[in-house]
Design an enzyme around this catalytic site. Structure first.
Site, PDB file in Angstrom:
ATOM      1  N   GLU A   1       1.743  28.234  -4.902  1.00 45.77           N
ATOM      2  CA  GLU A   1       2.104  29.042  -3.836  1.00 45.77           C
ATOM      3  C   GLU A   1       3.249  30.344  -4.421  1.00 45.77           C
ATOM      4  O   GLU A   1       3.927  30.051  -5.017  1.00 45.77           O
ATOM      5  CB  GLU A   1       2.997  28.478  -2.679  1.00 45.77           C
ATOM      6  CG  GLU A   1       3.801  29.391  -1.806  1.00 45.77           C
ATOM      7  CD  GLU A   1       2.881  30.393  -1.204  1.00 45.77           C
ATOM      8  OE1 GLU A   1       1.779  29.928  -0.337  1.00 45.77           O
ATOM      9  OE2 GLU A   1       3.286  31.449  -1.038  1.00 45.77           O
TER      10      GLU A   1
ATOM     11  N   ALA B   1       5.749  28.236   9.764  1.00 47.37           N
ATOM     12  CA  ALA B   1       5.107  28.679  11.182  1.00 47.37           C
ATOM     13  C   ALA B   1       5.105  30.133  11.327  1.00 47.37           C
ATOM     14  O   ALA B   1       6.358  30.640  12.077  1.00 47.37           O
ATOM     15  CB  ALA B   1       5.417  27.899  12.215  1.00 47.37           C
TER      16      ALA B   1
ATOM     17  N   CYS C   1       3.640  32.008  13.238  1.00 48.00           N
ATOM     18  CA  CYS C   1       3.416  32.025  14.546  1.00 48.00           C
ATOM     19  C   CYS C   1       4.668  32.188  15.496  1.00 48.00           C
ATOM     20  O   CYS C   1       4.734  32.734  16.678  1.00 48.00           O
ATOM     21  CB  CYS C   1       2.489  31.275  15.312  1.00 48.00           C
ATOM     22  SG  CYS C   1       0.948  30.996  14.227  1.00 48.00           S
TER      23      CYS C   1
ATOM     24  N   HIS D   1       7.608  23.460   8.387  1.00 50.90           N
ATOM     25  CA  HIS D   1       7.558  22.479   8.938  1.00 50.90           C
ATOM     26  C   HIS D   1       8.032  21.234   7.775  1.00 50.90           C
ATOM     27  O   HIS D   1       8.819  20.356   8.160  1.00 50.90           O
ATOM     28  CB  HIS D   1       6.047  22.322   8.996  1.00 50.90           C
ATOM     29  CG  HIS D   1       5.336  23.117  10.076  1.00 50.90           C
ATOM     30  ND1 HIS D   1       5.757  23.121  11.425  1.00 50.90           N
ATOM     31  CD2 HIS D   1       4.535  23.927   9.752  1.00 50.90           C
ATOM     32  CE1 HIS D   1       5.142  24.055  11.745  1.00 50.90           C
ATOM     33  NE2 HIS D   1       4.309  24.621  11.168  1.00 50.90           N
TER      34      HIS D   1
ATOM     35  N   ASP E   1      -7.376  32.132   6.656  1.00 49.57           N
ATOM     36  CA  ASP E   1      -7.519  33.670   6.844  1.00 49.57           C
ATOM     37  C   ASP E   1      -8.243  34.321   6.166  1.00 49.57           C
ATOM     38  O   ASP E   1      -8.753  35.609   6.161  1.00 49.57           O
ATOM     39  CB  ASP E   1      -6.141  34.354   7.103  1.00 49.57           C
ATOM     40  CG  ASP E   1      -5.343  34.160   8.454  1.00 49.57           C
ATOM     41  OD1 ASP E   1      -5.927  33.472   9.326  1.00 49.57           O
ATOM     42  OD2 ASP E   1      -4.561  34.745   8.861  1.00 49.57           O
TER      43      ASP E   1
HETATM   44  C1  LIG Z   1       3.911  37.024  13.807  1.00 48.89           C
HETATM   45  C2  LIG Z   1       2.759  36.446  13.707  1.00 48.89           C
HETATM   46  C3  LIG Z   1       2.307  35.765  14.833  1.00 48.89           C
HETATM   47  C4  LIG Z   1       1.085  34.878  14.744  1.00 48.89           C
HETATM   48  N1  LIG Z   1       1.055  34.192  16.029  1.00 48.89           N
HETATM   49  C5  LIG Z   1      -0.292  33.401  16.007  1.00 48.89           C
HETATM   50  C6  LIG Z   1      -0.298  32.504  17.242  1.00 48.89           C
HETATM   51  O1  LIG Z   1       0.411  32.542  18.083  1.00 48.89           O
HETATM   52  N2  LIG Z   1      -1.625  31.884  17.249  1.00 48.89           N
HETATM   53  C7  LIG Z   1      -2.389  31.975  16.138  1.00 48.89           C
HETATM   54  O2  LIG Z   1      -3.334  31.019  16.213  1.00 48.89           O
HETATM   55  N3  LIG Z   1      -2.093  32.511  14.825  1.00 48.89           N
HETATM   56  C8  LIG Z   1      -1.220  33.439  14.837  1.00 48.89           C
HETATM   57  N4  LIG Z   1      -0.883  34.066  13.869  1.00 48.89           N
HETATM   58  C9  LIG Z   1      -1.649  33.935  12.486  1.00 48.89           C
HETATM   59  C10 LIG Z   1      -1.510  32.984  11.858  1.00 48.89           C
HETATM   60  O3  LIG Z   1      -0.214  33.003  11.137  1.00 48.89           O
HETATM   61  C11 LIG Z   1      -2.690  32.840  10.662  1.00 48.89           C
HETATM   62  O4  LIG Z   1      -3.869  32.798  11.069  1.00 48.89           O
HETATM   63  C12 LIG Z   1      -2.384  31.678   9.527  1.00 48.89           C
HETATM   64  O5  LIG Z   1      -0.925  31.807   9.101  1.00 48.89           O
HETATM   65  C13 LIG Z   1      -3.500  31.678   8.512  1.00 48.89           C
HETATM   66  O6  LIG Z   1      -3.049  30.712   7.628  1.00 48.89           O
HETATM   67  P1  LIG Z   1      -3.697  30.769   6.169  1.00 48.89           P
HETATM   68  O7  LIG Z   1      -3.089  29.566   5.570  1.00 48.89           O
HETATM   69  O8  LIG Z   1      -4.971  30.849   6.216  1.00 48.89           O
HETATM   70  O9  LIG Z   1      -2.929  32.078   5.494  1.00 48.89           O
HETATM   71  P2  LIG Z   1      -1.496  32.534   5.380  1.00 48.89           P
HETATM   72  O10 LIG Z   1      -0.448  32.122   6.381  1.00 48.89           O
HETATM   73  O11 LIG Z   1      -1.598  34.149   5.048  1.00 48.89           O
HETATM   74  O12 LIG Z   1      -1.214  31.828   3.923  1.00 48.89           O
HETATM   75  C14 LIG Z   1      -1.644  32.367   2.586  1.00 48.89           C
HETATM   76  C15 LIG Z   1      -0.650  31.793   1.603  1.00 48.89           C
HETATM   77  O13 LIG Z   1      -1.246  32.140   0.502  1.00 48.89           O
HETATM   78  C16 LIG Z   1      -0.160  32.444  -0.565  1.00 48.89           C
HETATM   79  N5  LIG Z   1      -0.797  33.317  -1.623  1.00 48.89           N
HETATM   80  C17 LIG Z   1      -1.546  34.455  -1.352  1.00 48.89           C
HETATM   81  N6  LIG Z   1      -2.195  34.680  -2.615  1.00 48.89           N
HETATM   82  C18 LIG Z   1      -1.848  33.990  -3.515  1.00 48.89           C
HETATM   83  C19 LIG Z   1      -1.920  33.831  -4.790  1.00 48.89           C
HETATM   84  N7  LIG Z   1      -2.631  34.728  -5.451  1.00 48.89           N
HETATM   85  N8  LIG Z   1      -1.401  32.936  -5.515  1.00 48.89           N
HETATM   86  C20 LIG Z   1      -0.657  31.772  -4.842  1.00 48.89           C
HETATM   87  N9  LIG Z   1      -0.288  32.030  -3.530  1.00 48.89           N
HETATM   88  C21 LIG Z   1      -0.809  33.056  -2.821  1.00 48.89           C
HETATM   89  C22 LIG Z   1       0.593  33.330   0.446  1.00 48.89           C
HETATM   90  O14 LIG Z   1       1.852  33.788  -0.222  1.00 48.89           O
HETATM   91  C23 LIG Z   1       0.967  32.548   1.655  1.00 48.89           C
HETATM   92  O15 LIG Z   1       1.878  31.697   1.521  1.00 48.89           O
HETATM   93  C24 LIG Z   1       0.310  34.818  13.736  1.00 48.89           C
HETATM   94  C25 LIG Z   1       0.538  35.548  12.661  1.00 48.89           C
HETATM   95  C26 LIG Z   1       1.849  36.371  12.432  1.00 48.89           C
HETATM   96  C27 LIG Z   1       2.025  37.124  11.284  1.00 48.89           C
END
Ligand SMILES: Cc1cc2nc3c(=O)[nH]c(=O)nc-3n(C[C@H](O)[C@H](O)[C@H](O)COP(=O)(O)OP(=O)(O)OC[C@H]3O[C@@H](n4cnc5c(N)ncnc54)[C@H](O)[C@@H]3O)c2cc1C
Length: 446
Positions: A34, A42, A44, A62, A280
């Site tokens: 990370e 979170a 969200c 969490h 995502d």
């Molecule tokens: C303000 C806000 C409110 C939201 N509310 C909702 C909601 O109510 N309901 C809902 O369903 N969704 C909501 N979302 C969307 C939700 O947060 C995302 O869909 C979710 O976080 C996706 O998770 P993820 O692990 O795929 O990606 P991310 O949360 O983007 O995590 C990716 C992680 O990978 C790390 N990373 C990236 N590239 C690298 C690399 N090259 N090397 C090492 N680490 C790396 C990043 O630092 C990050 O920690 C919200 C988003 C925001 C910003």
């Protein structure tokens, strides 16, 4: 696949993958890279942290890396950024040198906010909300701030309008498209717009932001040019969408799909042997459309992460599919949708029909009975339920769950109208608004 199971990205998808891989294989070496200093937080909850409704930033985290190391036997390495994948030698290169070998790799790099293409988006006081560091930037801009401009009226824009009002700012909400919450039909989200307007939010649909510039001396910190007029702002929050962090996987030869996200199958496998992707950064199978889509949501990230982690650990797994279900809120008004709208349904070969019905969340004579609007989309050929949107003064979230379940089960509007739902005057009405809408839909054309 044997050997170390490596995960890139330590949030919803990545930590779900790592935790599920551990359940599937208690003996496997599991490492998470990370780049930030937090995992498993979170995002969200950020609007509610900034509103002051959630007391402490730590409440949104969490589990910390130590928990995963000590309790789950997962080696979480923070401050570790992956910059490239070599699928031949099965190694991930790190920023600052060094590399980590893998037997199986789960890419869970998430998405990044995309700013609007206008000058000034990098100025101090302009924040793209994504993670806790960006939430801290908003918090840092709040002392002395009186006026905020929020760009983008998606769920994050609407939630931030509520948060910044709660912190005493006046709020202008600008949206380039001609609607607030553009993915929800205006029949349903009119209630949200009315609630925002009566709370004093200056809601501007169809308003193009042209530039952001430093403010005049002695006035607001920034000026935001909207439709040719300068609006003062002490804080600008950009909620104008996200793009998948797909570059690292693409560099390893993984094919991309809708939205430029990494293409994965139902097991989470990319086109490259030994590499899975989730969350995502990845595409997802859509249950109604029957094809891949890119709808970045925490729910999908969590479920896809679990499937990919389990599959990468050698146990059978299958992501059941997304419906793009989401819910949100502005003060007492809840809103959300699940499944598809007519336009999407038509592209998939359905003959969509739609209907809107109003109802009460409990018997109308009970104190506190609240109005709910339900919009259903169904296939005229056979009556299958395809999508739903809803808004109401509360009481929407679990009703939308009912509709997601009905769509997932392939139910028709007649099936839904005939369901045996519970009734007691202070809890639910004799015929729920969801059922009233379904019955009306089932009667259309008869
Ligand atoms: C303000 C806000 C409110 C939201 N509310 C909702 C909601 O109510 N309901 C809902 O369903 N969704 C909501 N979302 C969307 C939700 O947060 C995302 O869909 C979710 O976080 C996706 O998770 P993820 O692990 O795929 O990606 P991310 O949360 O983007 O995590 C990716 C992680 O990978 C790390 N990373 C990236 N590239 C690298 C690399 N090259 N090397 C090492 N680490 C790396 C990043 O630092 C990050 O920690 C919200 C988003 C925001 C910003």
């Amino acid at each position: 696949v044997s050997g170390r199971l490596l995960v890139i990205g330590g949030d919803a998808a990545g930590m779900s993958a790592a935790a599920e891989a551990r359940r599937a294989d208690p003996a496997r070496e599991i490492v998470v890279l990370e780049r930030g200093d937090l995992v498993s937080y979170a995002s969200c909850g950020i609007p509610y942290l900034l509103a002051g409704e959630v007391a402490d930033e730590g409440d949104l985290v969490h589990y910390d890396p130590a928990y995963f190391r000590e309790r789950r036997g997962i080696d979480v390495r923070t401050g570790a950024e992956a910059v490239a994948i070599d699928p031949e030698s099965r190694r991930v290169e790190l920023a600052g040198g060094g590399s980590v070998a893998y037997g199986a790799l789960v890419v869970a790099t998430g998405a990044r906010p995309t700013p609007p293409p206008v000058p000034g988006v990098g100025l101090p006081g302009v924040v793209m909300l994504r993670d806790l560091p960006s939430a801290r930037a908003v918090e840092g801009a709040l002392p002395g701030a009186r006026r905020a401009v929020i760009v983008g009226a998606g769920p994050i824009g609407v939630e931030m309008a509520e948060a910044l009002l709660a912190r005493g700012l006046s709020v202008l909400l600008a949206e380039a498209e001609d609607a607030v919450l553009p993915t929800v039909h205006r029949d349903v989200c009119g209630r949200v717009v009315a609630a925002m307007a009566s709370a004093g939010v200056d809601v501007r649909p169809g308003a193009a932001v042209e530039a952001i510039a430093p403010g005049d001396d002695g006035g607001a910190r920034l000026r935001v040019r909207i439709d040719g007029r300068d609006e003062p702002a002490d804080l600008v929050v950009l909620g104008t969408g996200v793009a998948p962090n797909a570059e690292i996987a693409a560099g390893a030869g993984c094919a991309l799909g809708p939205g430029g996200a990494v293409r994965v199958d139902r097991r989470g496998r990319t086109d490259v042997e030994g590499i899975w992707a989730a969350g995502d950064c990845a595409t997802a199978h859509h249950r109604v459309l029957g094809r891949d889509v890119w709808i970045p949501l925490a729910t999908t990230a969590n479920a896809q992460g679990r499937a990919a982690g389990r599959d990468a650990a050698g146990r059978p797994a299958r992501f059941p599919g997304t419906l793009g279900s989401w819910v949100s809120r502005f003060r007492d008004v809840e809103v959300g949708s699940t499944g598809v709208d007519e336009e999407e349904a038509a592209t998939a070969g359905f003959r969509p029909r739609a209907i809107v019905r109003e109802g009460r969340d409990r018997s109308a004579y009970m104190p506190g009975a609240r109005e709910v609007s339900v919009r259903l989309v169904w296939d005229d050929a056979g009556g299958r339920l395809l999508g739903a949107a809803m808004s109401g003064d509360g009481a929407v979230g679990t009703r939308l769950h009912t509709l997601s379940v009905a769509i997932s089960a392939g139910m028709t509007v007649a099936d839904l109208a005939g369901c045996d739902l519970g009734y007691a005057p202070p809890v639910t009405p004799l015929r729920d608004p969801v059922q009233l809408a379904a019955a009306a839909a089932a009667g259309v054309g008869r």
